[in-house]
Scaffold this motif. Structure first.
Motif, PDB file in Angstrom:
ATOM      1  N   VAL A 330      34.936  42.561  39.254  1.00 60.38           N
ATOM      2  CA  VAL A 330      35.363  43.926  38.925  1.00 60.38           C
ATOM      3  C   VAL A 330      34.372  44.940  39.495  1.00 60.38           C
ATOM      4  CG1 VAL A 330      35.626  45.542  36.983  1.00 60.38           C
ATOM      5  CG2 VAL A 330      36.682  43.270  36.877  1.00 60.38           C
ATOM      6  N   HIS A 331      33.096  44.664  39.316  1.00 61.83           N
ATOM      7  CA  HIS A 331      32.030  45.564  39.776  1.00 61.83           C
ATOM      8  C   HIS A 331      32.089  45.749  41.303  1.00 61.83           C
ATOM      9  CE1 HIS A 331      28.097  47.424  39.936  1.00 61.83           C
ATOM     10  NE2 HIS A 331      27.690  46.524  40.808  1.00 61.83           N
ATOM     11  N   LEU A 332      32.302  44.651  42.034  1.00 63.72           N
ATOM     12  CA  LEU A 332      32.344  44.719  43.499  1.00 63.72           C
ATOM     13  C   LEU A 332      33.523  45.568  43.985  1.00 63.72           C
ATOM     14  CD1 LEU A 332      31.439  41.010  44.369  1.00 63.72           C
ATOM     15  CD2 LEU A 332      30.072  43.022  44.954  1.00 63.72           C
ATOM     16  N   ILE A 333      34.673  45.410  43.338  1.00 67.07           N
ATOM     17  CA  ILE A 333      35.857  46.196  43.733  1.00 67.07           C
ATOM     18  C   ILE A 333      35.607  47.684  43.461  1.00 67.07           C
ATOM     19  CG2 ILE A 333      38.314  46.631  43.283  1.00 67.07           C
ATOM     20  CD1 ILE A 333      38.541  43.578  42.580  1.00 67.07           C
ATOM     21  N   LYS A 334      35.084  47.976  42.282  1.00 66.50           N
ATOM     22  CA  LYS A 334      34.792  49.385  41.932  1.00 66.50           C
ATOM     23  C   LYS A 334      33.775  49.990  42.898  1.00 66.50           C
ATOM     24  CE  LYS A 334      35.668  49.732  36.972  1.00 66.50           C
ATOM     25  NZ  LYS A 334      35.044  49.735  35.634  1.00 66.50           N
ATOM     26  N   ASP A 335      32.739  49.223  43.170  1.00 66.69           N
ATOM     27  CA  ASP A 335      31.675  49.698  44.054  1.00 66.69           C
ATOM     28  C   ASP A 335      32.184  50.014  45.452  1.00 66.69           C
ATOM     29  OD1 ASP A 335      29.513  49.882  42.491  1.00 66.69           O
ATOM     30  OD2 ASP A 335      28.316  48.367  43.519  1.00 66.69           O
ATOM     31  N   GLY A 337      34.965  51.363  46.086  1.00 67.56           N
ATOM     32  CA  GLY A 337      35.808  52.566  46.068  1.00 67.56           C
ATOM     33  C   GLY A 337      37.259  52.312  45.720  1.00 67.56           C
ATOM     34  N   PHE A 338      37.563  51.141  45.159  1.00 66.33           N
ATOM     35  CA  PHE A 338      38.939  50.818  44.805  1.00 66.33           C
ATOM     36  C   PHE A 338      39.075  50.601  43.301  1.00 66.33           C
ATOM     37  CE2 PHE A 338      38.657  50.146  49.275  1.00 66.33           C
ATOM     38  CZ  PHE A 338      39.904  50.496  49.770  1.00 66.33           C
ATOM     39  N   ILE A 339      40.298  50.515  42.829  1.00 63.58           N
ATOM     40  CA  ILE A 339      40.569  50.374  41.392  1.00 63.58           C
ATOM     41  C   ILE A 339      40.930  48.915  41.107  1.00 63.58           C
ATOM     42  CG2 ILE A 339      42.063  51.106  39.496  1.00 63.58           C
ATOM     43  CD1 ILE A 339      42.674  53.644  41.327  1.00 63.58           C
ATOM     44  N   PRO A 340      40.094  48.197  40.342  1.00 64.55           N
ATOM     45  CA  PRO A 340      40.412  46.796  40.048  1.00 64.55           C
ATOM     46  C   PRO A 340      41.562  46.699  39.041  1.00 64.55           C
ATOM     47  CG  PRO A 340      38.100  47.323  39.527  1.00 64.55           C
ATOM     48  CD  PRO A 340      38.834  48.612  39.722  1.00 64.55           C
ATOM     49  N   VAL A 341      42.585  45.945  39.415  1.00 64.24           N
ATOM     50  CA  VAL A 341      43.734  45.752  38.529  1.00 64.24           C
ATOM     51  C   VAL A 341      43.941  44.251  38.319  1.00 64.24           C
ATOM     52  CG1 VAL A 341      46.201  46.160  38.171  1.00 64.24           C
ATOM     53  CG2 VAL A 341      44.825  47.863  39.384  1.00 64.24           C
ATOM     54  N   GLU A 342      43.740  43.832  37.067  1.00 66.87           N
ATOM     55  CA  GLU A 342      44.021  42.428  36.746  1.00 66.87           C
ATOM     56  C   GLU A 342      45.532  42.260  36.667  1.00 66.87           C
ATOM     57  OE1 GLU A 342      43.476  39.322  33.060  1.00 66.87           O
ATOM     58  OE2 GLU A 342      42.090  41.032  33.173  1.00 66.87           O
ATOM     59  N   ARG A 343      46.034  41.213  37.310  1.00 69.89           N
ATOM     60  CA  ARG A 343      47.482  40.978  37.384  1.00 69.89           C
ATOM     61  C   ARG A 343      47.804  39.577  36.874  1.00 69.89           C
ATOM     62  NH1 ARG A 343      48.021  37.162  41.246  1.00 69.89           N
ATOM     63  NH2 ARG A 343      46.552  37.142  42.993  1.00 69.89           N
ATOM     64  N   ASP A 344      49.084  39.338  36.627  1.00 66.17           N
ATOM     65  CA  ASP A 344      49.490  37.951  36.421  1.00 66.17           C
ATOM     66  C   ASP A 344      49.886  37.371  37.778  1.00 66.17           C
ATOM     67  OD1 ASP A 344      52.105  38.756  37.005  1.00 66.17           O
ATOM     68  OD2 ASP A 344      52.832  38.545  34.955  1.00 66.17           O
ATOM     69  N   SER A 345      50.394  36.157  37.778  1.00 68.88           N
ATOM     70  CA  SER A 345      50.666  35.465  39.046  1.00 68.88           C
ATOM     71  C   SER A 345      51.804  36.097  39.834  1.00 68.88           C
ATOM     72  CB  SER A 345      50.985  33.994  38.763  1.00 68.88           C
ATOM     73  OG  SER A 345      49.916  33.417  38.042  1.00 68.88           O
ATOM     74  N   LEU A 346      52.653  36.887  39.159  1.00 65.77           N
ATOM     75  CA  LEU A 346      53.795  37.519  39.831  1.00 65.77           C
ATOM     76  C   LEU A 346      53.571  39.024  40.021  1.00 65.77           C
ATOM     77  CD1 LEU A 346      56.645  35.587  37.974  1.00 65.77           C
ATOM     78  CD2 LEU A 346      55.615  35.051  40.193  1.00 65.77           C
ATOM     79  N   TYR A 347      52.305  39.442  39.913  1.00 61.83           N
ATOM     80  CA  TYR A 347      51.884  40.819  40.192  1.00 61.83           C
ATOM     81  C   TYR A 347      52.334  41.834  39.147  1.00 61.83           C
ATOM     82  CZ  TYR A 347      49.778  39.239  44.451  1.00 61.83           C
ATOM     83  OH  TYR A 347      48.974  38.581  45.342  1.00 61.83           O
ATOM     84  N   ASN A 348      52.587  41.374  37.935  1.00 62.31           N
ATOM     85  CA  ASN A 348      52.715  42.321  36.827  1.00 62.31           C
ATOM     86  C   ASN A 348      51.302  42.740  36.418  1.00 62.31           C
ATOM     87  OD1 ASN A 348      55.668  42.051  36.423  1.00 62.31           O
ATOM     88  ND2 ASN A 348      55.129  39.939  35.919  1.00 62.31           N
ATOM     89  N   GLU A 349      51.109  44.048  36.223  1.00 61.99           N
ATOM     90  CA  GLU A 349      49.761  44.533  35.897  1.00 61.99           C
ATOM     91  C   GLU A 349      49.432  44.247  34.432  1.00 61.99           C
ATOM     92  OE1 GLU A 349      49.201  48.625  37.018  1.00 61.99           O
ATOM     93  OE2 GLU A 349      49.838  48.260  39.098  1.00 61.99           O
ATOM     94  N   LEU A 350      48.263  43.638  34.207  1.00 60.08           N
ATOM     95  CA  LEU A 350      47.824  43.308  32.854  1.00 60.08           C
ATOM     96  C   LEU A 350      46.768  44.282  32.344  1.00 60.08           C
ATOM     97  CD1 LEU A 350      47.453  39.425  33.234  1.00 60.08           C
ATOM     98  CD2 LEU A 350      49.415  40.687  32.328  1.00 60.08           C
ATOM     99  N   LYS A 351      45.876  44.719  33.245  1.00 58.56           N
ATOM    100  CA  LYS A 351      44.788  45.591  32.811  1.00 58.56           C
ATOM    101  C   LYS A 351      44.223  46.322  34.015  1.00 58.56           C
ATOM    102  CE  LYS A 351      40.292  45.521  30.501  1.00 58.56           C
ATOM    103  NZ  LYS A 351      39.281  44.710  29.817  1.00 58.56           N
ATOM    104  N   VAL A 352      44.073  47.624  33.886  1.00 63.52           N
ATOM    105  CA  VAL A 352      43.390  48.410  34.924  1.00 63.52           C
ATOM    106  C   VAL A 352      41.952  48.589  34.442  1.00 63.52           C
ATOM    107  CG1 VAL A 352      43.321  50.588  36.186  1.00 63.52           C
ATOM    108  CG2 VAL A 352      45.536  49.591  35.542  1.00 63.52           C
ATOM    109  N   TRP A 353      41.004  48.083  35.228  1.00 65.68           N
ATOM    110  CA  TRP A 353      39.602  48.129  34.805  1.00 65.68           C
ATOM    111  C   TRP A 353      38.985  49.477  35.186  1.00 65.68           C
ATOM    112  CZ3 TRP A 353      36.771  44.005  32.551  1.00 65.68           C
ATOM    113  CH2 TRP A 353      37.538  42.867  32.291  1.00 65.68           C
TER     114      TRP A 353
END
Length: 353
Positions: A330-335, A337-353
Protein backbone atom coordinates in the motif's frame (compact mmCIF):
# COMPACT_ATOMS: atom_id res chain seq x y z
CA UNK A 1 -2.84 10.43 -40.07
CA UNK A 2 0.07 9.45 -37.85
CA UNK A 3 -0.19 6.77 -35.16
CA UNK A 4 -0.38 9.27 -32.27
CA UNK A 5 -3.39 10.98 -33.89
CA UNK A 6 -5.00 7.59 -34.53
CA UNK A 7 -4.65 6.59 -30.87
CA UNK A 8 -5.91 9.95 -29.61
CA UNK A 9 -8.79 9.77 -32.10
CA UNK A 10 -9.87 6.43 -30.65
CA UNK A 11 -9.02 4.40 -33.77
CA UNK A 12 -8.33 0.73 -33.32
CA UNK A 13 -4.66 -0.15 -33.77
CA UNK A 14 -3.53 -3.04 -36.00
CA UNK A 15 -0.15 -4.76 -36.41
CA UNK A 16 1.56 -2.07 -38.53
CA UNK A 17 0.51 0.79 -36.28
CA UNK A 18 1.41 -1.12 -33.14
CA UNK A 19 4.94 -1.59 -34.49
CA UNK A 20 5.05 2.17 -35.08
CA UNK A 21 4.04 2.72 -31.43
CA UNK A 22 7.18 0.86 -30.38
CA UNK A 23 9.23 3.35 -32.42
CA UNK A 24 7.91 6.36 -30.52
CA UNK A 25 10.06 7.82 -27.80
CA UNK A 26 9.33 6.38 -24.37
CA UNK A 27 7.65 9.50 -22.97
CA UNK A 28 5.27 10.05 -25.90
CA UNK A 29 4.24 6.39 -25.80
CA UNK A 30 3.86 6.53 -22.01
CA UNK A 31 1.65 9.59 -22.30
CA UNK A 32 -0.67 7.82 -24.78
CA UNK A 33 -0.94 4.75 -22.57
CA UNK A 34 -1.46 6.87 -19.46
CA UNK A 35 -4.33 8.71 -21.17
CA UNK A 36 -5.99 5.33 -21.82
CA UNK A 37 -5.36 4.20 -18.25
CA UNK A 38 -6.78 7.41 -16.72
CA UNK A 39 -9.88 7.24 -18.93
CA UNK A 40 -10.53 3.71 -17.61
CA UNK A 41 -9.34 3.86 -14.01
CA UNK A 42 -8.19 7.36 -13.07
CA UNK A 43 -5.31 7.09 -10.59
CA UNK A 44 -6.51 3.84 -9.02
CA UNK A 45 -4.08 0.93 -8.79
CA UNK A 46 -5.65 -2.40 -7.89
CA UNK A 47 -4.24 -5.25 -5.86
CA UNK A 48 -5.59 -8.17 -3.89
CA UNK A 49 -4.60 -10.12 -0.81
CA UNK A 50 -3.83 -13.50 -2.27
CA UNK A 51 -1.78 -16.64 -1.80
CA UNK A 52 -0.04 -18.51 -4.61
CA UNK A 53 0.11 -22.27 -4.10
CA UNK A 54 2.22 -24.44 -6.41
CA UNK A 55 1.26 -27.99 -5.35
CA UNK A 56 3.67 -30.07 -7.49
CA UNK A 57 6.76 -29.54 -9.63
CA UNK A 58 6.76 -32.95 -11.35
CA UNK A 59 6.06 -32.34 -15.03
CA UNK A 60 5.88 -34.48 -18.16
CA UNK A 61 6.54 -31.43 -20.38
CA UNK A 62 9.97 -29.90 -20.88
CA UNK A 63 9.59 -26.18 -21.60
CA UNK A 64 12.95 -24.59 -22.28
CA UNK A 65 12.17 -21.47 -20.25
CA UNK A 66 11.04 -23.33 -17.11
CA UNK A 67 13.20 -23.47 -13.98
CA UNK A 68 10.42 -24.79 -11.75
CA UNK A 69 9.74 -28.35 -12.87
CA UNK A 70 11.82 -31.13 -11.33
CA UNK A 71 14.76 -31.66 -13.69
CA UNK A 72 18.55 -31.59 -13.73
CA UNK A 73 18.43 -27.89 -12.88
CA UNK A 74 15.89 -28.38 -10.08
CA UNK A 75 16.39 -31.90 -8.71
CA UNK A 76 13.89 -31.66 -5.82
CA UNK A 77 10.59 -33.22 -6.93
CA UNK A 78 7.56 -32.79 -4.68
CA UNK A 79 3.79 -33.29 -4.66
CA UNK A 80 1.80 -31.88 -1.74
CA UNK A 81 -0.95 -33.97 -0.14
CA UNK A 82 -4.40 -32.37 -0.40
CA UNK A 83 -4.50 -31.90 3.40
CA UNK A 84 -1.37 -29.73 3.22
CA UNK A 85 -2.82 -27.61 0.40
CA UNK A 86 -6.03 -27.06 2.40
CA UNK A 87 -4.00 -26.15 5.49
CA UNK A 88 -2.03 -23.52 3.51
CA UNK A 89 -5.30 -22.07 2.18
CA UNK A 90 -6.79 -21.94 5.70
CA UNK A 91 -3.71 -20.25 7.12
CA UNK A 92 -3.77 -17.65 4.33
CA UNK A 93 -7.51 -17.03 4.77
CA UNK A 94 -6.92 -16.38 8.48
CA UNK A 95 -4.27 -13.80 7.50
CA UNK A 96 -6.75 -11.99 5.24
CA UNK A 97 -6.26 -13.63 1.83
CA UNK A 98 -9.38 -13.59 -0.34
CA UNK A 99 -7.94 -15.71 -3.16
CA UNK A 100 -5.82 -18.81 -3.66
CA UNK A 101 -4.04 -18.89 -7.01
CA UNK A 102 -3.20 -22.53 -7.74
CA UNK A 103 -0.89 -23.41 -10.61
CA UNK A 104 1.34 -26.44 -10.78
CA UNK A 105 3.13 -28.75 -13.19
CA UNK A 106 1.74 -31.47 -15.48
CA UNK A 107 2.18 -34.40 -13.12
CA UNK A 108 1.15 -37.74 -14.66
CA UNK A 109 1.56 -39.51 -11.30
CA UNK A 110 -0.81 -37.37 -9.21
CA UNK A 111 -4.18 -38.45 -10.66
CA UNK A 112 -7.22 -36.48 -11.77
CA UNK A 113 -8.84 -36.80 -8.33
CA UNK A 114 -5.82 -35.10 -6.76
CA UNK A 115 -6.03 -32.18 -9.20
CA UNK A 116 -9.77 -31.62 -8.81
CA UNK A 117 -10.05 -32.90 -5.25
CA UNK A 118 -7.91 -30.11 -3.85
CA UNK A 119 -10.38 -27.46 -5.06
CA UNK A 120 -13.39 -29.27 -3.61
CA UNK A 121 -11.54 -29.77 -0.32
CA UNK A 122 -10.62 -26.06 -0.11
CA UNK A 123 -14.23 -25.05 -0.82
CA UNK A 124 -15.57 -27.39 1.86
CA UNK A 125 -13.33 -25.71 4.44
CA UNK A 126 -13.48 -22.17 3.03
CA UNK A 127 -16.65 -21.71 0.97
CA UNK A 128 -16.05 -17.95 0.55
CA UNK A 129 -12.46 -18.03 -0.71
CA UNK A 130 -11.98 -17.45 -4.44
CA UNK A 131 -10.23 -20.36 -6.16
CA UNK A 132 -8.32 -19.28 -9.25
CA UNK A 133 -6.84 -22.44 -10.70
CA UNK A 134 -5.73 -24.56 -13.66
CA UNK A 135 -4.14 -22.91 -16.66
CA UNK A 136 -5.30 -23.89 -20.14
CA UNK A 137 -2.04 -25.87 -20.40
CA UNK A 138 -2.94 -27.90 -17.30
CA UNK A 139 -6.48 -28.47 -18.60
CA UNK A 140 -5.10 -29.70 -21.93
CA UNK A 141 -2.68 -32.01 -20.09
CA UNK A 142 -5.49 -33.49 -17.92
CA UNK A 143 -7.68 -33.92 -20.99
CA UNK A 144 -4.98 -35.89 -22.84
CA UNK A 145 -3.80 -37.84 -19.79
CA UNK A 146 -7.26 -39.03 -18.73
CA UNK A 147 -9.03 -39.28 -22.10
CA UNK A 148 -11.59 -36.58 -21.36
CA UNK A 149 -12.64 -33.65 -23.55
CA UNK A 150 -11.78 -30.08 -22.61
CA UNK A 151 -15.51 -29.57 -21.92
CA UNK A 152 -15.58 -32.46 -19.46
CA UNK A 153 -12.56 -31.14 -17.57
CA UNK A 154 -14.04 -27.61 -17.46
CA UNK A 155 -17.39 -28.93 -16.18
CA UNK A 156 -15.60 -30.87 -13.44
CA UNK A 157 -13.65 -27.75 -12.49
CA UNK A 158 -16.92 -25.84 -12.04
CA UNK A 159 -18.36 -28.73 -9.97
CA UNK A 160 -15.20 -28.76 -7.82
CA UNK A 161 -15.49 -25.08 -6.98
CA UNK A 162 -13.01 -23.35 -9.33
CA UNK A 163 -14.15 -19.74 -9.64
CA UNK A 164 -11.85 -18.34 -12.33
CA UNK A 165 -8.92 -19.34 -14.48
CA UNK A 166 -5.42 -17.84 -14.44
CA UNK A 167 -3.85 -16.80 -17.73
CA UNK A 168 -0.77 -19.02 -17.69
CA UNK A 169 0.38 -21.33 -20.47
CA UNK A 170 -0.17 -18.73 -23.20
CA UNK A 171 3.57 -17.96 -23.53
CA UNK A 172 3.72 -16.65 -27.13
CA UNK A 173 1.03 -17.68 -29.62
CA UNK A 174 3.28 -17.65 -32.70
CA UNK A 175 3.45 -21.33 -33.63
CA UNK A 176 7.14 -21.42 -34.59
CA UNK A 177 8.27 -19.70 -31.40
CA UNK A 178 5.93 -21.90 -29.37
CA UNK A 179 7.32 -25.02 -31.03
CA UNK A 180 10.82 -23.94 -30.03
CA UNK A 181 10.23 -22.87 -26.43
CA UNK A 182 7.49 -25.27 -25.26
CA UNK A 183 6.97 -28.07 -27.78
CA UNK A 184 4.25 -30.49 -26.68
CA UNK A 185 2.36 -27.96 -24.57
CA UNK A 186 -1.18 -26.87 -25.49
CA UNK A 187 -1.23 -25.18 -28.91
CA UNK A 188 -2.06 -21.51 -29.30
CA UNK A 189 -5.43 -22.44 -30.86
CA UNK A 190 -6.02 -24.91 -28.02
CA UNK A 191 -5.28 -22.25 -25.39
CA UNK A 192 -7.73 -19.81 -26.98
CA UNK A 193 -10.40 -22.51 -27.45
CA UNK A 194 -10.22 -23.55 -23.77
CA UNK A 195 -10.65 -19.94 -22.60
CA UNK A 196 -13.53 -19.48 -25.06
CA UNK A 197 -15.29 -22.52 -23.56
CA UNK A 198 -14.66 -21.25 -20.02
CA UNK A 199 -16.12 -17.85 -20.92
CA UNK A 200 -19.14 -19.58 -22.47
CA UNK A 201 -19.80 -21.03 -19.00
CA UNK A 202 -20.16 -17.49 -17.68
CA UNK A 203 -16.73 -17.59 -16.01
CA UNK A 204 -13.88 -15.09 -16.19
CA UNK A 205 -10.19 -15.65 -16.83
CA UNK A 206 -6.93 -13.77 -17.28
CA UNK A 207 -4.48 -13.83 -20.18
CA UNK A 208 -0.69 -13.76 -20.08
CA UNK A 209 2.16 -13.29 -22.55
CA UNK A 210 5.73 -14.38 -21.81
CA UNK A 211 8.13 -11.97 -23.51
CA UNK A 212 11.80 -11.05 -23.54
CA UNK A 213 13.21 -14.35 -24.84
CA UNK A 214 13.37 -15.31 -28.54
CA UNK A 215 10.22 -13.58 -29.77
CA UNK A 216 10.06 -10.35 -31.81
CA UNK A 217 7.91 -7.28 -31.25
CA UNK A 218 5.67 -8.45 -34.11
CA UNK A 219 5.13 -11.77 -32.29
CA UNK A 220 4.04 -9.88 -29.17
CA UNK A 221 1.57 -7.78 -31.14
CA UNK A 222 0.20 -10.84 -32.94
CA UNK A 223 -0.35 -12.40 -29.50
CA UNK A 224 -2.26 -9.32 -28.29
CA UNK A 225 -4.39 -9.17 -31.44
CA UNK A 226 -5.46 -12.83 -31.04
CA UNK A 227 -6.51 -12.08 -27.45
CA UNK A 228 -8.36 -8.95 -28.57
CA UNK A 229 -10.29 -10.95 -31.17
CA UNK A 230 -11.39 -13.51 -28.57
CA UNK A 231 -12.33 -10.73 -26.13
CA UNK A 232 -14.50 -9.14 -28.85
CA UNK A 233 -16.29 -12.48 -29.06
CA UNK A 234 -16.67 -13.41 -25.36
CA UNK A 235 -15.79 -10.46 -23.10
CA UNK A 236 -14.43 -13.01 -20.64
CA UNK A 237 -10.92 -11.69 -19.95
CA UNK A 238 -10.52 -9.60 -16.78
CA UNK A 239 -6.91 -8.74 -17.22
CA UNK A 240 -3.84 -8.97 -19.47
CA UNK A 241 -0.52 -9.80 -17.81
CA UNK A 242 2.73 -9.38 -19.76
CA UNK A 243 5.22 -11.66 -17.97
CA UNK A 244 8.91 -10.79 -18.25
CA UNK A 245 11.02 -13.87 -19.01
CA UNK A 246 13.18 -14.90 -16.04
CA UNK A 247 16.66 -15.92 -17.07
CA UNK A 248 18.10 -18.22 -14.39
CA UNK A 249 18.23 -22.04 -14.20
CA UNK A 250 16.64 -22.93 -17.54
CA UNK A 251 17.56 -24.21 -20.99
CA UNK A 252 16.58 -21.24 -23.15
CA UNK A 253 19.84 -19.68 -24.28
CA UNK A 254 18.95 -16.00 -24.49
CA UNK A 255 21.80 -13.56 -25.02
CA UNK A 256 19.97 -10.23 -24.94
CA UNK A 257 17.38 -9.46 -22.31
CA UNK A 258 14.80 -6.68 -22.64
CA UNK A 259 15.79 -3.33 -21.15
CA UNK A 260 13.56 -1.54 -18.68
CA UNK A 261 12.54 0.73 -21.56
CA UNK A 262 11.49 -2.23 -23.71
CA UNK A 263 9.42 -3.66 -20.85
CA UNK A 264 7.67 -0.33 -20.29
CA UNK A 265 7.06 0.09 -24.03
CA UNK A 266 5.50 -3.38 -24.16
CA UNK A 267 3.19 -2.46 -21.26
CA UNK A 268 2.18 0.77 -22.97
CA UNK A 269 1.58 -0.88 -26.36
CA UNK A 270 -0.54 -3.53 -24.62
CA UNK A 271 -2.71 -0.85 -22.95
CA UNK A 272 -3.33 0.79 -26.33
CA UNK A 273 -3.81 -2.36 -28.46
CA UNK A 274 -5.98 -4.23 -25.94
CA UNK A 275 -8.74 -1.66 -25.93
CA UNK A 276 -11.34 -4.21 -24.81
CA UNK A 277 -9.54 -5.89 -21.86
CA UNK A 278 -10.22 -3.64 -18.87
CA UNK A 279 -7.15 -4.26 -16.71
CA UNK A 280 -3.42 -4.37 -17.40
CA UNK A 281 -1.30 -5.99 -14.73
CA UNK A 282 2.34 -5.17 -14.06
CA UNK A 283 3.06 -8.46 -12.31
CA UNK A 284 5.71 -7.30 -9.85
CA UNK A 285 7.04 -10.85 -9.50
CA UNK A 286 8.54 -10.88 -13.00
CA UNK A 287 8.92 -7.14 -13.64
CA UNK A 288 10.48 -6.36 -10.20
CA UNK A 289 8.54 -4.12 -7.81
CA UNK A 290 10.41 -0.98 -8.90
CA UNK A 291 9.63 -1.40 -12.59
CA UNK A 292 6.05 -2.43 -11.80
CA UNK A 293 5.57 0.84 -9.90
CA UNK A 294 6.90 2.83 -12.88
CA UNK A 295 4.60 0.80 -15.18
CA UNK A 296 1.67 2.53 -13.48
CA UNK A 297 2.68 5.55 -15.61
CA UNK A 298 2.71 3.35 -18.74
CA UNK A 299 -0.80 1.95 -18.71
CA UNK A 300 -0.72 -0.61 -15.89
CA UNK A 301 -3.48 -0.30 -13.27
CA UNK A 302 -2.95 -3.54 -11.35
CA UNK A 303 0.07 -4.95 -9.49
CA UNK A 304 -1.37 -8.41 -8.61
CA UNK A 305 -1.19 -8.92 -4.88
CA UNK A 306 0.65 -9.73 -1.70
CA UNK A 307 1.16 -13.36 -2.91
CA UNK A 308 2.67 -14.56 0.43
CA UNK A 309 4.73 -17.24 -1.29
CA UNK A 310 5.54 -18.08 -4.92
CA UNK A 311 7.73 -20.85 -6.35
CA UNK A 312 7.54 -20.90 -10.16
CA UNK A 313 9.08 -17.52 -11.02
CA UNK A 314 11.29 -17.57 -7.92
CA UNK A 315 12.98 -20.73 -9.25
CA UNK A 316 14.12 -18.71 -12.28
CA UNK A 317 15.49 -15.80 -10.28
CA UNK A 318 12.47 -13.61 -9.41
CA UNK A 319 12.45 -12.09 -5.93
CA UNK A 320 8.98 -13.41 -5.09
CA UNK A 321 9.60 -16.41 -2.84
CA UNK A 322 8.13 -14.72 0.24
CA UNK A 323 5.60 -12.31 -1.23
CA UNK A 324 5.13 -8.68 -0.15
CA UNK A 325 3.71 -7.40 3.17
CA UNK A 326 0.37 -5.61 2.76
CA UNK A 327 1.45 -2.37 4.48
CA UNK A 328 4.53 -2.12 2.26
CA UNK A 329 2.47 -2.78 -0.86
CA UNK A 330 0.00 0.00 0.00
CA UNK A 331 2.80 2.39 0.97
CA UNK A 332 4.68 1.84 -2.32
CA UNK A 333 1.57 2.53 -4.43
CA UNK A 334 0.77 5.70 -2.46
CA UNK A 335 4.36 6.88 -2.63
CA UNK A 336 4.32 6.58 -6.41
CA UNK A 337 1.35 8.95 -6.63
CA UNK A 338 -1.47 6.45 -7.14
CA UNK A 339 -4.49 5.36 -5.09
CA UNK A 340 -4.23 1.79 -3.73
CA UNK A 341 -7.50 -0.09 -4.15
CA UNK A 342 -7.90 -3.54 -2.66
CA UNK A 343 -10.07 -5.64 -4.98
CA UNK A 344 -11.51 -9.11 -5.10
CA UNK A 345 -10.53 -11.54 -7.85
CA UNK A 346 -13.17 -10.16 -10.25
CA UNK A 347 -12.18 -6.50 -9.68
CA UNK A 348 -14.96 -5.53 -7.32
CA UNK A 349 -13.54 -2.82 -5.06
CA UNK A 350 -13.25 -3.87 -1.40
CA UNK A 351 -11.31 -0.99 0.15
CA UNK A 352 -9.72 2.25 -1.02
CA UNK A 353 -6.61 2.79 1.09
Amino acid sequence: MDVVEKVRGGERIGLEDALKLYELDLFTLGELADERRRALHGKKTYFNINRHINPTNICKDVCKFCAYSASRKNPNPYTMPIEEIVQIAKSSWEKGAKEVHIVSAHNPEAGLEWYLGMFAAIKRELPEIHVKALTAAEIHFLSEEYGLSHDEILDRMVESGVDSMPGGGAEIFDEEVRDYICKGKVSSEGWLAIHRKWHERGKMSNATMLFGHVETRAHRIDHMLRLRALQDETGGFNCFIPLVYQRENNYLKVEEFPTGQEILKTMAVARIVLDNIPHLKAYWVTATINLALIAQEYGANDLDGTIERESIQAAAGAGSAHGMPLEEFVHLIKDSGFIPVERDSLYNELKVW
